[in-house]
Design an enzyme around this catalytic site. Structure first.
Site, PDB file in Angstrom:
ATOM      1  N   ARG A 106      57.031  55.069  28.982  1.00 12.00           N
ATOM      2  CA  ARG A 106      56.613  53.711  29.356  1.00 12.00           C
ATOM      3  C   ARG A 106      56.358  53.562  30.860  1.00 12.00           C
ATOM      4  NH1 ARG A 106      60.616  52.206  25.522  1.00 12.00           N
ATOM      5  NH2 ARG A 106      59.618  51.770  23.542  1.00 12.00           N
TER       6      ARG A 106
ATOM      7  N   HIS B 215      28.519  61.042  38.647  1.00 16.41           N
ATOM      8  CA  HIS B 215      28.860  59.612  38.694  1.00 16.41           C
ATOM      9  C   HIS B 215      28.371  58.947  39.985  1.00 16.41           C
ATOM     10  CE1 HIS B 215      31.021  55.865  38.235  1.00 16.41           C
ATOM     11  NE2 HIS B 215      31.634  56.081  39.384  1.00 16.41           N
TER      12      HIS B 215
ATOM     13  N   GLU C 209      41.069  42.807  38.097  1.00 15.83           N
ATOM     14  CA  GLU C 209      39.637  42.516  37.958  1.00 15.83           C
ATOM     15  C   GLU C 209      39.347  41.240  37.178  1.00 15.83           C
ATOM     16  OE1 GLU C 209      37.230  46.077  37.642  1.00 15.83           O
ATOM     17  OE2 GLU C 209      35.664  44.920  36.657  1.00 15.83           O
TER      18      GLU C 209
ATOM     19  N   LYS D   3      43.466  52.010  38.675  1.00 15.97           N
ATOM     20  CA  LYS D   3      42.738  52.121  37.402  1.00 15.97           C
ATOM     21  C   LYS D   3      42.910  53.538  36.874  1.00 15.97           C
ATOM     22  CE  LYS D   3      39.027  48.738  37.609  1.00 15.97           C
ATOM     23  NZ  LYS D   3      37.565  48.544  37.714  1.00 15.97           N
TER      24      LYS D   3
ATOM     25  N   LYS E  44      38.681  48.662  49.923  1.00 20.38           N
ATOM     26  CA  LYS E  44      39.135  48.671  48.528  1.00 20.38           C
ATOM     27  C   LYS E  44      40.525  48.049  48.422  1.00 20.38           C
ATOM     28  CE  LYS E  44      39.473  50.806  44.204  1.00 20.38           C
ATOM     29  NZ  LYS E  44      39.028  51.793  43.269  1.00 20.38           N
TER      30      LYS E  44
ATOM     31  N   HIS F 119      27.214  49.996  39.360  1.00 16.94           N
ATOM     32  CA  HIS F 119      27.826  50.684  38.221  1.00 16.94           C
ATOM     33  C   HIS F 119      27.226  50.277  36.878  1.00 16.94           C
ATOM     34  CE1 HIS F 119      30.663  51.988  41.214  1.00 16.94           C
ATOM     35  NE2 HIS F 119      31.390  52.649  40.341  1.00 16.94           N
TER      36      HIS F 119
ATOM     37  N   HIS G 266      26.297  53.413  35.000  1.00 17.21           N
ATOM     38  CA  HIS G 266      26.949  53.863  33.763  1.00 17.21           C
ATOM     39  C   HIS G 266      25.930  54.076  32.650  1.00 17.21           C
ATOM     40  CE1 HIS G 266      31.362  52.490  34.671  1.00 17.21           C
ATOM     41  NE2 HIS G 266      31.051  53.638  35.214  1.00 17.21           N
TER      42      HIS G 266
ATOM     43  N   ASN H 296      32.116  47.270  41.520  1.00 14.76           N
ATOM     44  CA  ASN H 296      31.236  47.878  40.520  1.00 14.76           C
ATOM     45  C   ASN H 296      29.769  47.746  40.893  1.00 14.76           C
ATOM     46  OD1 ASN H 296      33.370  48.659  38.814  1.00 14.76           O
ATOM     47  ND2 ASN H 296      33.531  46.567  38.063  1.00 14.76           N
TER      48      ASN H 296
ATOM     49  N   GLU I 239      29.608  56.294  46.834  1.00 13.84           N
ATOM     50  CA  GLU I 239      30.646  55.254  46.776  1.00 13.84           C
ATOM     51  C   GLU I 239      30.945  54.710  48.181  1.00 13.84           C
ATOM     52  OE1 GLU I 239      32.077  53.917  44.092  1.00 13.84           O
ATOM     53  OE2 GLU I 239      31.797  55.381  42.472  1.00 13.84           O
TER      54      GLU I 239
ATOM     55  N   ARG J 263      37.382  41.920  42.255  1.00 17.31           N
ATOM     56  CA  ARG J 263      37.400  43.388  42.105  1.00 17.31           C
ATOM     57  C   ARG J 263      36.112  43.894  41.453  1.00 17.31           C
ATOM     58  NH1 ARG J 263      42.323  47.557  40.758  1.00 17.31           N
ATOM     59  NH2 ARG J 263      41.015  49.414  40.755  1.00 17.31           N
TER      60      ARG J 263
END
Ligand code: GLY
Length: 370
Positions: free
Chosen positions: A122, A267, A238, A144, A228, A249, A253, A246, A186, A242
């Site tokens: 956990r 990427h 997010e 993330k 960031k 993105h 993506h 992206n 990035e 946040r």
């Protein structure tokens, strides 16, 4: 030459330490976190072959022993099977709640191992030691974690903040130029989304940075990570700001999915092309001057980066096909695509109000220029 960015999340604050030769000093940085002098390190075969011995020495200099698991390099490793393998191995190593797991590699390893740490017992603490530029400026910071699903990228995961990030900027010297430049996509993103001075600085300093100038590299990583960290502290999960991270993105993506997450498009390359498309879309919507997408493209071209759809080899779906792929994006809310648009360089904002015919127009024109 050590820079520190503090990610000031209440109850889960941590440092991102940035500078050359941090692997050799890893023990000094990690020892305040460990309750017993051993850590479990998960890496990939490429990074392990190049750098694991230096990390091992750095840890043992502070009396910390390590066990290591090597995984295959590449995006395909972010899958259920490798996640199971990680968790299984960590349990075999008898990693306990008070122990520390180390994610040692690029974005794939950081995301996968962070997720394994999030679900093991956990949640156990983990340290990110990112070795790619992309991971140093983006994926290692902000918590993330996750794996890819058959339906799309990063669709399974959890927010789990690291306890420390060590970004060794000397390691960047061992990257293939293509991988370095993909990560630079990035870096550019940060200037484009919120800091026009930073973008201007990159326009002048980018070539020195790519050529290996250490001071410039450290400064680029520091400024990116600071931006960031500021955004993550405002909006960890997010719900709002946040999403600005992206930028590029949604397009990126879709292009990555269309090219099968393969070597055809890395990427960061997808993000760079996506940023250019996002600025083109913003100009078409009358939000910014046409000079802005041209300036974005000009900088990417100067850096020798992929800039347009014509830079992607092989077939791509048509505009409608690409738009469908965008529909799988995590940023879809109530079936409505969310785009990060810009009123100018450094002035990005989130919009759910983009007519799909304008997006189709941007994509059709970009495909026609191939
Ligand atoms: N890479 C985007 C984020 O961390 O939110």
């Amino acid at each position: 030459m050590l820079e520190t960015v503090h990610v000031d999340l209440p109850g889960r604050a941590y440092d991102v330490r940035i500078g050359p030769n941090l692997l050799a000093q890893a023990g000094t940085h990690v020892s305040p976190l460990v309750s017993r002098p051993k850590v479990a390190v998960i890496t990939d075969e490429t990074v392990g072959a190049l750098h694991l011995a230096t990390l091992e020495q750095g840890l043992s200099a502070a009396g910390i022993a390590m066990q290591a698991l090597y995984l295959p390099a590449g995006e395909a490793t972010k899958c259920w099977e490798q996640l199971e393998r990680c968790v299984d191995w960590l349990l075999d190593q008898q990693v306990e709640r008070r122990d520390v797991v180390v994610a040692f590699g690029g974005g794939v390893i950081g995301d996968l191992v962070g997720f394994a740490a999030a679900i093991l017992r956990r949640g156990v603490r983990f340290v990110q030691i990112p070795t790619s530029l992309l991971a140093q400026v983006d994926s290692s910071v902000g918590g993330k974690t996750g794996i890819n699903a058959r339906q799309g990228k990063n669709l399974i995961g959890a927010f789990h903040q690291p306890s420390l990030v060590l970004a060794d900027t000397a390691v960047l010297g061992t990257l293939e130029p293509r991988d370095f430049l993909a990560g630079y996509g990035e870096v550019v993103k940060y200037g484009l989304l919120g800091d026009s001075d930073f973008f201007e600085w990159l326009e002048t300093q980018g070539p020195a940075l790519a050529a290996g100038d250490m001071t410039t590299r450290i400064e680029a990583v520091r400024r990116s990570v600071q931006m960031k960290a500021d955004i993550v502290v405002r909006d960890e999960t997010e719900q709002g700001d946040r999403a600005l991270l992206n930028l590029g993105h949604t397009f990126g993506h879709a292009l990555e999915t269309a090219t099968g997450y393969s070597d055809r498009l890395l990427h960061g390359e997808g993000v760079a092309i996506g940023c250019a498309l996002a600025f083109e879309l913003s100009a078409r919507l009358g939000l910014c001057a046409q000079e802005e997408p041209s300036r974005v493209r000009a900088h990417l071209r100067t850096m020798g980066m992929k800039t347009d759809l014509s830079d992607i080899e092989g077939d791509l779906p048509d505009a409608a096909g690409l738009l469908t792929l965008m529909g799988q994006d995590k940023k879809v809310v109530d079936g409505q695509l969310r785009f990060i648009l810009a009123r100018g360089i450094g002035q990005a904002f989130v919009s759910s109000d983009v007519p799909s015919d304008v997006v189709l127009g941007v994509l059709s024109d970009a495909l026609r220029d191939r």
